[in-house]
Enzyme design. Sequence first.
Site, mmCIF file in Angstrom:
data_model
loop_
_atom_site.group_PDB
_atom_site.id
_atom_site.type_symbol
_atom_site.label_atom_id
_atom_site.label_comp_id
_atom_site.label_asym_id
_atom_site.label_seq_id
_atom_site.Cartn_x
_atom_site.Cartn_y
_atom_site.Cartn_z
ATOM 1 N N GLY A 1 20.792 6.298 15.864
ATOM 2 C CA GLY A 1 20.244 5.753 14.634
ATOM 3 C C GLY A 1 21.234 5.646 13.486
ATOM 4 O O GLY A 1 21.011 4.896 12.552
ATOM 5 N N ALA B 1 27.704 6.667 18.273
ATOM 6 C CA ALA B 1 28.472 5.732 19.100
ATOM 7 C C ALA B 1 28.545 4.367 18.414
ATOM 8 O O ALA B 1 29.556 4.005 17.819
ATOM 9 C CB ALA B 1 27.857 5.610 20.498
ATOM 10 N N SER B 2 27.432 3.624 18.468
ATOM 11 C CA SER B 2 27.452 2.223 18.030
ATOM 12 C C SER B 2 27.929 2.048 16.595
ATOM 13 O O SER B 2 28.631 1.074 16.299
ATOM 14 C CB SER B 2 26.051 1.622 18.164
ATOM 15 O OG SER B 2 25.602 1.708 19.485
ATOM 16 N N LYS C 1 24.267 15.566 28.704
ATOM 17 C CA LYS C 1 23.330 14.997 27.739
ATOM 18 C C LYS C 1 22.239 14.308 28.551
ATOM 19 O O LYS C 1 22.502 13.330 29.256
ATOM 20 C CB LYS C 1 24.030 13.991 26.824
ATOM 21 C CG LYS C 1 23.041 13.154 26.003
ATOM 22 C CD LYS C 1 23.719 12.118 25.124
ATOM 23 C CE LYS C 1 22.695 11.112 24.630
ATOM 24 N NZ LYS C 1 23.281 10.119 23.708
#
Lengths: 67, 260
Positions: free
Chosen positions: B185, B206-207, B97
């Site tokens: 996002g 992820a977050s 990535k």
Amino acid sequence: MIVLNGREMDGRDGCTVCQLLADLGVEPQARGVAVAVDGEVIPRADWDRHTVPAGAHVEALTAMQGG
Amino acid sequence: MTDTLTIAGRELPSRLILGTGGFPRLETLSDAIRASGTSMVTVALRRIETARRGSLVGVLDDCGVELLPNTAGCFTARDAITTAHLAREAFETDWVKVEVIGDERTLLPDGAELLTACEQLVADGFVVLPYTTDDPVLARRLEEVGCAAVMPLGSPIGSGMGIRNPYNLALIVEQAGVPVVLDAGVGTASDAALAMEIGCDAVLCASAISRAEDPVTMARAIRAGVEGGRLARLAGRIPRRLHAEASTPFEGLPDLGVSS
């Protein structure tokens, strides 16, 4: 003197990559480890014979959570 | 119905790719991976610290997931290229990535450096998945240099602001000849569902999971969002109308009033 992961180290001139990894407590066959010397990637197969000259900057990296 | 995501010839059983950043504990990461149903997770490379003897790779291997190394933290094409080569050495994968950041505050990608890095990495034999802006022209350029997918942002990394420009995302999806992965996002399950309804092939998250109050439950939620959005895309939604259209027929309506 060499610089390993940003830390100056005396008495390690001419060591192999394997020896430097051992300084960091890393087994040479450890998965998820990579090494660059002065910005050049050193293939795993060369770690036991690639020697690090005086003044070299060595980056020894491993997997971290991210992304 | 077979509906498998294929990137660079590899079938991925899940349309959710999980970022491993931000999980407070490896146990939580492991539980979230299993709850998410993902088959691929991202990892970063950082300096070995003797004090920190985690076994991240061991945990990920135990989960049976593929590793997708990233070049997070790189601000130049040169650094990203070197990092990708280090990652190939570390993880024995050609997949990467590619992330080249152009601004510290927004962490938005630097399109010019990104394109340079991707072109070189494709030439070096990598399977290149670029984290990019939601610019359809840049997405097309990335595909033209040989990227195996394009991964536009919905909004900045970790912002949880969802998809700020669904129109741009739809343009990217419409023109793309490679899979489109919404990357960055996502704040909650509905954002992931919307990405899939717009036509993205997968979501990288992820977050939204790792920093949720309950990461494992959020992993399930976002998995369901991805799956629901994908099904809705395949099913074909109804067109939007300005006025109502009765779902119950008027024929046969009894005359119950006494008016007139």
